[in-house]
Scaffold this motif. Structure first.
Motif, PDB file in Angstrom:
ATOM      1  N   TYR A 186     -33.158 -32.519  -3.048  1.00 49.87           N
ATOM      2  CA  TYR A 186     -32.918 -33.408  -1.911  1.00 49.87           C
ATOM      3  C   TYR A 186     -34.167 -34.199  -1.532  1.00 49.87           C
ATOM      4  O   TYR A 186     -34.070 -35.334  -1.058  1.00 49.87           O
ATOM      5  N   GLN A 187     -35.341 -33.619  -1.752  1.00 52.81           N
ATOM      6  CA  GLN A 187     -36.564 -34.350  -1.448  1.00 52.81           C
ATOM      7  C   GLN A 187     -36.807 -35.494  -2.433  1.00 52.81           C
ATOM      8  O   GLN A 187     -37.608 -36.389  -2.162  1.00 52.81           O
ATOM      9  N   ALA A 188     -36.119 -35.466  -3.564  1.00 53.29           N
ATOM     10  CA  ALA A 188     -36.291 -36.525  -4.561  1.00 53.29           C
ATOM     11  C   ALA A 188     -35.394 -37.731  -4.289  1.00 53.29           C
ATOM     12  O   ALA A 188     -35.552 -38.774  -4.922  1.00 53.29           O
ATOM     13  N   MET A 189     -34.463 -37.608  -3.350  1.00 53.49           N
ATOM     14  CA  MET A 189     -33.526 -38.698  -3.088  1.00 53.49           C
ATOM     15  C   MET A 189     -34.212 -39.873  -2.393  1.00 53.49           C
ATOM     16  O   MET A 189     -35.163 -39.708  -1.636  1.00 53.49           O
ATOM     17  N   ASP A 190     -33.681 -41.068  -2.655  1.00 51.76           N
ATOM     18  CA  ASP A 190     -34.127 -42.261  -1.929  1.00 51.76           C
ATOM     19  C   ASP A 190     -33.293 -42.480  -0.677  1.00 51.76           C
ATOM     20  O   ASP A 190     -33.780 -43.009   0.322  1.00 51.76           O
ATOM     21  N   VAL A 191     -32.033 -42.077  -0.734  1.00 49.60           N
ATOM     22  CA  VAL A 191     -31.122 -42.246   0.402  1.00 49.60           C
ATOM     23  C   VAL A 191     -30.229 -41.008   0.487  1.00 49.60           C
ATOM     24  O   VAL A 191     -29.612 -40.618  -0.510  1.00 49.60           O
ATOM     25  N   ILE A 192     -30.182 -40.393   1.660  1.00 51.80           N
ATOM     26  CA  ILE A 192     -29.244 -39.295   1.908  1.00 51.80           C
ATOM     27  C   ILE A 192     -28.273 -39.732   3.002  1.00 51.80           C
ATOM     28  O   ILE A 192     -28.686 -40.178   4.076  1.00 51.80           O
ATOM     29  N   ILE A 193     -26.983 -39.629   2.708  1.00 52.95           N
ATOM     30  CA  ILE A 193     -25.933 -39.901   3.691  1.00 52.95           C
ATOM     31  C   ILE A 193     -25.277 -38.569   3.996  1.00 52.95           C
ATOM     32  O   ILE A 193     -24.611 -37.985   3.133  1.00 52.95           O
ATOM     33  N   MET A 194     -25.487 -38.047   5.186  1.00 56.98           N
ATOM     34  CA  MET A 194     -24.950 -36.729   5.530  1.00 56.98           C
ATOM     35  C   MET A 194     -23.903 -36.862   6.628  1.00 56.98           C
ATOM     36  O   MET A 194     -24.166 -37.368   7.708  1.00 56.98           O
TER      37      MET A 194
END
Length: 475
Positions: free
Chosen positions: A233-241
């Protein structure tokens, strides 16, 4: 026996093991390796920066005591943090003991490269590829083109479009979208993700519900793969939760997400969150996490007005290649005003009935078919029913509500009953007062004003009223 880094650290581990739960020990201390001992400085290697931050936040006191016991008052602990899969690493030194509540971490701010490879076990990773590839879990049907804009959602849509054009580069980070069920939060959140992937296909975008995130965290604890989980998850550019209010009461999951949130935010990555209520009304979350939800922009999606509901139906009919009489669209839009999902569901039911029974869609068919969706419009709620519902909710006898007693719980039930009678019936204030124990209209006015004031100032009281109103709608 000569002291070495390994035996000093093993002695420390024996003490630590006796003072923390077994699972915590396995997760946070077994992966640590002792590298060397130089004088009073013990160097240990930890797998990631997140690991270091966690130890400093949760176990610094225990570490300080154990190192002091093994190396004396001048003992120091040096962390060697692996930042790549290769042997490259950066030293972070912490003095033991230290002043204050935490240790004095002496390090410079440096970019940390998160190690990711095809062996990471995560349900979103596409296996067999050397470069990290992620299935964003986005529904391609959720896009800006079919998200109808109105006064009810203009701010949220505009902010979402700005974020999609420049993820992580606006003041809207995080962007928190909130509103009731079926008002388009998930649609708008995924529309942002789809637009980002369209214009920046190289960016790592992931959509995940809060419930799925929590389950993945539990699984990672069970399988001892917490590092893989966090690093992914820390590698993501965008997180939509979606539905972050479901973090309520899950303290350990909140703690993990707090660190992931910090890492992404500080790295200029974009977070998009949805909730069924405003941040100030979310309960069961740690203050530090809740405060971060308020850092960016909180935009609400409200119930659409009549014109917007009609536009939504026309857009859906056009997309499906169907034409309907204007009077039918107006009838459906006028009578179904709860949420967009119910609005579209009613139209699907109407179309299905027309197709299966080979009937032309007209106003008569619409009225006949949609009575199950709009039954509340033709049935007036009685004061007797309101009184019965309120008394059952607060578990007070019905006859007591009409009595002269001034007991707090009875007065509360009486005032709410009067307020709901005024809101949900066409009965006059005088008649309402007479029904509830022969009181005059001024008492009803005072009761309604008291309830309105408490709704604005007392969250618990507001929840009472909302719960009863939901039961009325369902009746």
């Amino acid at each position: 026996m000569e002291k070495t880094g390994t035996n000093v650290w093993n002695n420390c581990l024996q003490i630590i093991k006796d003072n923390i739960p077994t699972q915590s020990y396995k997760t946070w201390f077994e992966p640590i390796k002792a590298l060397r001992l130089e004088g009073n400085v013990l160097t240990i290697q930890v797998p990631s920066l997140f690991f270091y931050e966690w130890l400093e936040e949760h176990y610094v006191g225990l570490l300080r005591k154990t190192v002091k016991k093994q190396l004396g008052d001048e003992g120091r602990l040096e962390y060697n943090i692996v930042v790549e899969k290769s042997s490259s690493s950066k030293p972070f030194t912490t003095n033991m003991p230290s002043t204050g509540n935490g240790s004095e971490a002496k390090y410079q701010s440096i970019p940390v490269a998160v190690t990711l490879n095809k062996d990471i076990k995560n349900p979103f990773v596409i296996p067999g590829l050397k470069k990290l590839q992620v299935d964003p879990q986005l529904n391609p049907n959720y896009c800006f083109e079919n998200f109808i804009e109105g006064d009810c959602n203009r701010l949220a849509r505009s902010a979402g479009y700005a974020v999609a054009a420049k993820p992580g580069g606006t003041a809207f980070n995080p962007l928190l979208l909130y509103g009731g069920v079926g008002l388009g939060k998930t649609h708008l959140g995924q529309a942002i993700g789809n637009e980002i992937k369209r214009t920046n296909p190289e960016k790592l975008v992931i959509y995940v519900s809060c419930e799925k995130f929590c389950q993945q965290f539990v699984d990672s604890l069970k399988n001892n793969t917490i590092n893989d989980f966090v690093n992914f998850y820390q590698a993501m550019d965008v997180i939509i939760m979606d539905d972050v209010h479901n973090f309520a009461g899950k303290e350990k999951t909140q703690d993990i997400f707090f660190h992931i949130f910090n890492h992404l935010h500080q790295s200029g990555k974009q977070l998009i969150l949805t909730s069924d209520r405003a941040p100030k009304d979310i309960t069961g979350l740690e203050d530090r996490l809740l405060s971060r939800f308020k850092w960016g922009l909180s935009a609400d999606l409200q119930v659409p007005d009549l014109e917007t509901r009609m536009a939504i139906l026309k857009k859906k009919m056009y997309a499906d290649g169907i034409e309907l009489p204007t009077e039918v669209i107006e009838y459906v839009a006028h009578n179904i005003d709860n949420n967009v999902r119910e609005l579209e569901g009613a139209m699907v039911s109407l179309l299905a009935q027309s197709t299966l029974n080979k009937k032309e869609i007209n106003l008569g068919l619409a009225k006949s078919m949609l009575k199950n969706f709009i039954k509340h419009t033709s049935r007036e709620i009685s004061m007797e029913y309101i009184q019965k519902l309120v008394c059952e909710y607060f578990e007070v006898p019905i006859e007591m509500v009409k009595s002269k007693t001034r007991k707090r719980e009875i007065v509360q039930a009486r005032q709410i009953s009067m307020y709901l009678a005024k809101s949900h019936t066409k009965t006059s204030l005088k008649s309402i007062g007479q029904f509830f124990g022969g009181r005059d209209h001024s008492t009803v006015i005072y009761a309604c004003q008291t309830v309105e004031d408490l709704i604005d100032t007392d969250k618990k009281f507001k929840n009472y009223v909302q719960d009863i109103q939901k039961k009325l709608k369902m009746s």
